[in-house]
Design a protein around this motif. Structure first.
Motif, PDB file in Angstrom:
ATOM      1  N   GLY A  73      55.280  62.933 -67.424  1.00 23.00           N
ATOM      2  CA  GLY A  73      55.284  61.491 -67.659  1.00 23.00           C
ATOM      3  C   GLY A  73      56.673  60.994 -68.016  1.00 23.00           C
ATOM      4  O   GLY A  73      57.473  61.709 -68.601  1.00 23.00           O
ATOM      5  N   SER A  74      56.953  59.774 -67.650  1.00 26.57           N
ATOM      6  CA  SER A  74      58.233  59.148 -67.967  1.00 26.57           C
ATOM      7  C   SER A  74      58.041  57.642 -67.950  1.00 26.57           C
ATOM      8  O   SER A  74      56.943  57.138 -67.746  1.00 26.57           O
ATOM      9  CB  SER A  74      59.292  59.577 -66.949  1.00 26.57           C
ATOM     10  OG  SER A  74      60.569  59.160 -67.375  1.00 26.57           O
ATOM     11  N   SER A  75      59.124  56.921 -68.155  1.00 23.27           N
ATOM     12  CA  SER A  75      59.062  55.466 -68.074  1.00 23.27           C
ATOM     13  C   SER A  75      60.414  54.931 -67.641  1.00 23.27           C
ATOM     14  O   SER A  75      61.420  55.642 -67.691  1.00 23.27           O
ATOM     15  CB  SER A  75      58.652  54.858 -69.417  1.00 23.27           C
ATOM     16  OG  SER A  75      59.638  55.137 -70.391  1.00 23.27           O
ATOM     17  N   GLU A  76      60.408  53.684 -67.214  1.00 20.39           N
ATOM     18  CA  GLU A  76      61.655  53.025 -66.831  1.00 20.39           C
ATOM     19  C   GLU A  76      61.585  51.571 -67.273  1.00 20.39           C
ATOM     20  O   GLU A  76      60.499  51.009 -67.417  1.00 20.39           O
ATOM     21  CB  GLU A  76      61.891  53.130 -65.329  1.00 20.39           C
ATOM     22  CG  GLU A  76      60.857  52.447 -64.478  1.00 20.39           C
ATOM     23  CD  GLU A  76      61.047  52.702 -62.989  1.00 20.39           C
ATOM     24  OE1 GLU A  76      61.884  53.528 -62.611  1.00 20.39           O
ATOM     25  OE2 GLU A  76      60.341  52.057 -62.218  1.00 20.39           O
ATOM     26  N   PRO A  77      62.748  50.958 -67.513  1.00 19.30           N
ATOM     27  CA  PRO A  77      62.740  49.564 -67.946  1.00 19.30           C
ATOM     28  C   PRO A  77      62.194  48.645 -66.860  1.00 19.30           C
ATOM     29  O   PRO A  77      62.384  48.885 -65.672  1.00 19.30           O
ATOM     30  CB  PRO A  77      64.198  49.251 -68.240  1.00 19.30           C
ATOM     31  CG  PRO A  77      64.990  50.423 -67.820  1.00 19.30           C
ATOM     32  CD  PRO A  77      64.074  51.521 -67.433  1.00 19.30           C
ATOM     33  N   CYS A  78      61.500  47.612 -67.285  1.00 19.10           N
ATOM     34  CA  CYS A  78      60.944  46.626 -66.360  1.00 19.10           C
ATOM     35  C   CYS A  78      61.583  45.274 -66.677  1.00 19.10           C
ATOM     36  O   CYS A  78      61.586  44.819 -67.815  1.00 19.10           O
ATOM     37  CB  CYS A  78      59.430  46.564 -66.532  1.00 19.10           C
ATOM     38  SG  CYS A  78      58.620  45.405 -65.434  1.00 19.10           S
ATOM     39  N   HIS A  79      62.144  44.639 -65.654  1.00 19.73           N
ATOM     40  CA  HIS A  79      62.814  43.349 -65.816  1.00 19.73           C
ATOM     41  C   HIS A  79      62.231  42.354 -64.826  1.00 19.73           C
ATOM     42  O   HIS A  79      61.778  42.721 -63.752  1.00 19.73           O
ATOM     43  CB  HIS A  79      64.321  43.473 -65.545  1.00 19.73           C
ATOM     44  CG  HIS A  79      65.024  44.394 -66.483  1.00 19.73           C
ATOM     45  ND1 HIS A  79      65.498  44.003 -67.693  1.00 19.73           N
ATOM     46  CD2 HIS A  79      65.334  45.707 -66.380  1.00 19.73           C
ATOM     47  CE1 HIS A  79      66.077  45.015 -68.301  1.00 19.73           C
ATOM     48  NE2 HIS A  79      65.985  46.076 -67.516  1.00 19.73           N
ATOM     49  N   SER A  80      62.290  41.095 -65.188  1.00 19.60           N
ATOM     50  CA  SER A  80      61.977  40.038 -64.232  1.00 19.60           C
ATOM     51  C   SER A  80      63.195  39.123 -64.165  1.00 19.60           C
ATOM     52  O   SER A  80      63.928  38.972 -65.133  1.00 19.60           O
ATOM     53  CB  SER A  80      60.732  39.254 -64.649  1.00 19.60           C
ATOM     54  OG  SER A  80      60.990  38.504 -65.817  1.00 19.60           O
ATOM     55  N   ILE A  81      63.403  38.544 -63.007  1.00 20.19           N
ATOM     56  CA  ILE A  81      64.528  37.639 -62.824  1.00 20.19           C
ATOM     57  C   ILE A  81      64.012  36.208 -63.001  1.00 20.19           C
ATOM     58  O   ILE A  81      63.079  35.774 -62.323  1.00 20.19           O
ATOM     59  CB  ILE A  81      65.170  37.805 -61.423  1.00 20.19           C
ATOM     60  CG1 ILE A  81      65.564  39.275 -61.185  1.00 20.19           C
ATOM     61  CG2 ILE A  81      66.353  36.883 -61.272  1.00 20.19           C
ATOM     62  CD1 ILE A  81      66.581  39.807 -62.166  1.00 20.19           C
ATOM     63  N   LEU A  82      64.626  35.493 -63.927  1.00 19.45           N
ATOM     64  CA  LEU A  82      64.229  34.115 -64.205  1.00 19.45           C
ATOM     65  C   LEU A  82      64.836  33.173 -63.176  1.00 19.45           C
ATOM     66  O   LEU A  82      65.751  33.537 -62.432  1.00 19.45           O
ATOM     67  CB  LEU A  82      64.670  33.719 -65.619  1.00 19.45           C
ATOM     68  CG  LEU A  82      64.113  34.615 -66.741  1.00 19.45           C
ATOM     69  CD1 LEU A  82      64.732  34.212 -68.068  1.00 19.45           C
ATOM     70  CD2 LEU A  82      62.612  34.534 -66.797  1.00 19.45           C
ATOM     71  N   ASN A  84      66.837  30.839 -63.552  1.00 24.67           N
ATOM     72  CA  ASN A  84      68.255  30.569 -63.785  1.00 24.67           C
ATOM     73  C   ASN A  84      69.131  31.774 -63.453  1.00 24.67           C
ATOM     74  O   ASN A  84      70.332  31.752 -63.682  1.00 24.67           O
ATOM     75  CB  ASN A  84      68.496  30.111 -65.233  1.00 24.67           C
ATOM     76  CG  ASN A  84      68.113  31.167 -66.244  1.00 24.67           C
ATOM     77  OD1 ASN A  84      67.740  32.280 -65.884  1.00 24.67           O
ATOM     78  ND2 ASN A  84      68.181  30.816 -67.516  1.00 24.67           N
ATOM     79  N   GLY A  85      68.536  32.847 -62.930  1.00 18.28           N
ATOM     80  CA  GLY A  85      69.292  34.020 -62.517  1.00 18.28           C
ATOM     81  C   GLY A  85      69.430  35.080 -63.588  1.00 18.28           C
ATOM     82  O   GLY A  85      69.939  36.164 -63.324  1.00 18.28           O
ATOM     83  N   LYS A  86      69.006  34.800 -64.800  1.00 14.26           N
ATOM     84  CA  LYS A  86      69.103  35.781 -65.875  1.00 14.26           C
ATOM     85  C   LYS A  86      67.936  36.765 -65.799  1.00 14.26           C
ATOM     86  O   LYS A  86      66.876  36.460 -65.267  1.00 14.26           O
ATOM     87  CB  LYS A  86      69.121  35.083 -67.229  1.00 14.26           C
ATOM     88  CG  LYS A  86      70.373  34.276 -67.467  1.00 14.26           C
ATOM     89  CD  LYS A  86      70.411  33.749 -68.872  1.00 14.26           C
ATOM     90  CE  LYS A  86      71.707  32.971 -69.077  1.00 14.26           C
ATOM     91  NZ  LYS A  86      71.822  32.494 -70.456  1.00 14.26           N
ATOM     92  N   SER A  87      68.160  37.937 -66.364  1.00 14.97           N
ATOM     93  CA  SER A  87      67.149  38.980 -66.369  1.00 14.97           C
ATOM     94  C   SER A  87      66.384  38.933 -67.684  1.00 14.97           C
ATOM     95  O   SER A  87      66.957  38.767 -68.751  1.00 14.97           O
ATOM     96  CB  SER A  87      67.826  40.340 -66.193  1.00 14.97           C
ATOM     97  OG  SER A  87      66.881  41.362 -66.249  1.00 14.97           O
ATOM     98  N   ASN A  88      65.079  39.086 -67.594  1.00 11.46           N
ATOM     99  CA  ASN A  88      64.217  39.078 -68.773  1.00 11.46           C
ATOM    100  C   ASN A  88      63.610  40.472 -68.915  1.00 11.46           C
ATOM    101  O   ASN A  88      62.913  40.954 -68.023  1.00 11.46           O
ATOM    102  CB  ASN A  88      63.120  38.027 -68.604  1.00 11.46           C
ATOM    103  CG  ASN A  88      62.283  37.849 -69.839  1.00 11.46           C
ATOM    104  OD1 ASN A  88      62.693  38.219 -70.927  1.00 11.46           O
ATOM    105  ND2 ASN A  88      61.106  37.282 -69.662  1.00 11.46           N
ATOM    106  N   TYR A  89      63.880  41.150 -70.054  1.00  7.52           N
ATOM    107  CA  TYR A  89      63.354  42.493 -70.300  1.00  7.52           C
ATOM    108  C   TYR A  89      61.883  42.399 -70.674  1.00  7.52           C
ATOM    109  O   TYR A  89      61.508  41.717 -71.614  1.00  7.52           O
ATOM    110  CB  TYR A  89      64.156  43.165 -71.421  1.00  7.52           C
ATOM    111  CG  TYR A  89      63.667  44.530 -71.782  1.00  7.52           C
ATOM    112  CD1 TYR A  89      63.823  45.599 -70.902  1.00  7.52           C
ATOM    113  CD2 TYR A  89      63.045  44.768 -72.993  1.00  7.52           C
ATOM    114  CE1 TYR A  89      63.380  46.859 -71.228  1.00  7.52           C
ATOM    115  CE2 TYR A  89      62.594  46.032 -73.337  1.00  7.52           C
ATOM    116  CZ  TYR A  89      62.771  47.072 -72.440  1.00  7.52           C
ATOM    117  OH  TYR A  89      62.327  48.329 -72.769  1.00  7.52           O
ATOM    118  N   LEU A  90      61.025  43.110 -69.935  1.00 11.16           N
ATOM    119  CA  LEU A  90      59.584  43.053 -70.160  1.00 11.16           C
ATOM    120  C   LEU A  90      59.028  44.306 -70.832  1.00 11.16           C
ATOM    121  O   LEU A  90      57.834  44.404 -71.038  1.00 11.16           O
ATOM    122  CB  LEU A  90      58.860  42.841 -68.832  1.00 11.16           C
ATOM    123  CG  LEU A  90      59.211  41.553 -68.085  1.00 11.16           C
ATOM    124  CD1 LEU A  90      58.520  41.533 -66.737  1.00 11.16           C
ATOM    125  CD2 LEU A  90      58.830  40.341 -68.912  1.00 11.16           C
ATOM    126  N   GLY A  91      59.882  45.257 -71.141  1.00 12.22           N
ATOM    127  CA  GLY A  91      59.409  46.502 -71.752  1.00 12.22           C
ATOM    128  C   GLY A  91      59.555  47.662 -70.789  1.00 12.22           C
ATOM    129  O   GLY A  91      60.374  47.636 -69.877  1.00 12.22           O
TER     130      GLY A  91
END
Length: 109
Positions: A73-82, A84-91
């Motif tokens: 098992g592992s994990s990786e960061p999840c981001h969404s692009i808003l 306005n072009g900025k990245s939002n960290y979702l966990g």
């Protein structure tokens, strides 16, 4: 006297892909590098090791009765692009991959 049951395990490396990356002064040179794929095991290596264990058990007089996968098992960061072009960290997004197995053999009667 031989044991009635035997086990052997194996672990496959991660798969790799080729990627061209800039290098040198101002990134004007290009070089090809191997990048490890975090979510994919090297299936050629995996199947070769499994085949070798099966053949080895057969030569020793054992039949394969079970194959227990080894998942990592592992994990990786999840981001969404808003908008306005900025990245939002979702966990973190969790995942697991099968990287190996424990193979169980039973002595033939």
């Amino acid at each position: 006297m031989s044991k009635k049951f035997v086990t052997q395990w194996f672990y496959a490396p991660l798969d790799t892909r080729k990627e061209i990356r800039p290098s040198g002064f101002l990134g004007l040179k290009k070089e090809v590098v191997d990048i490890h794929e975090a979510k994919i095991a090297d299936l050629d290596n995996f199947s070769e090791q499994l085949e070798n264990i099966y053949n080895g058990f057969d030569e020793m007089g054992y039949d394969v009765v079970n194959v227990v996968p080894i998942s990592i098992g592992s994990s990786e960061p999840c981001h969404s692009i808003l908008s306005n072009g900025k990245s939002n960290y979702l966990g973190e997004t969790a995942f697991s991959i099968t990287r190996g197995a424990v193979v169980v053999g039973k002595l033939r009667d």
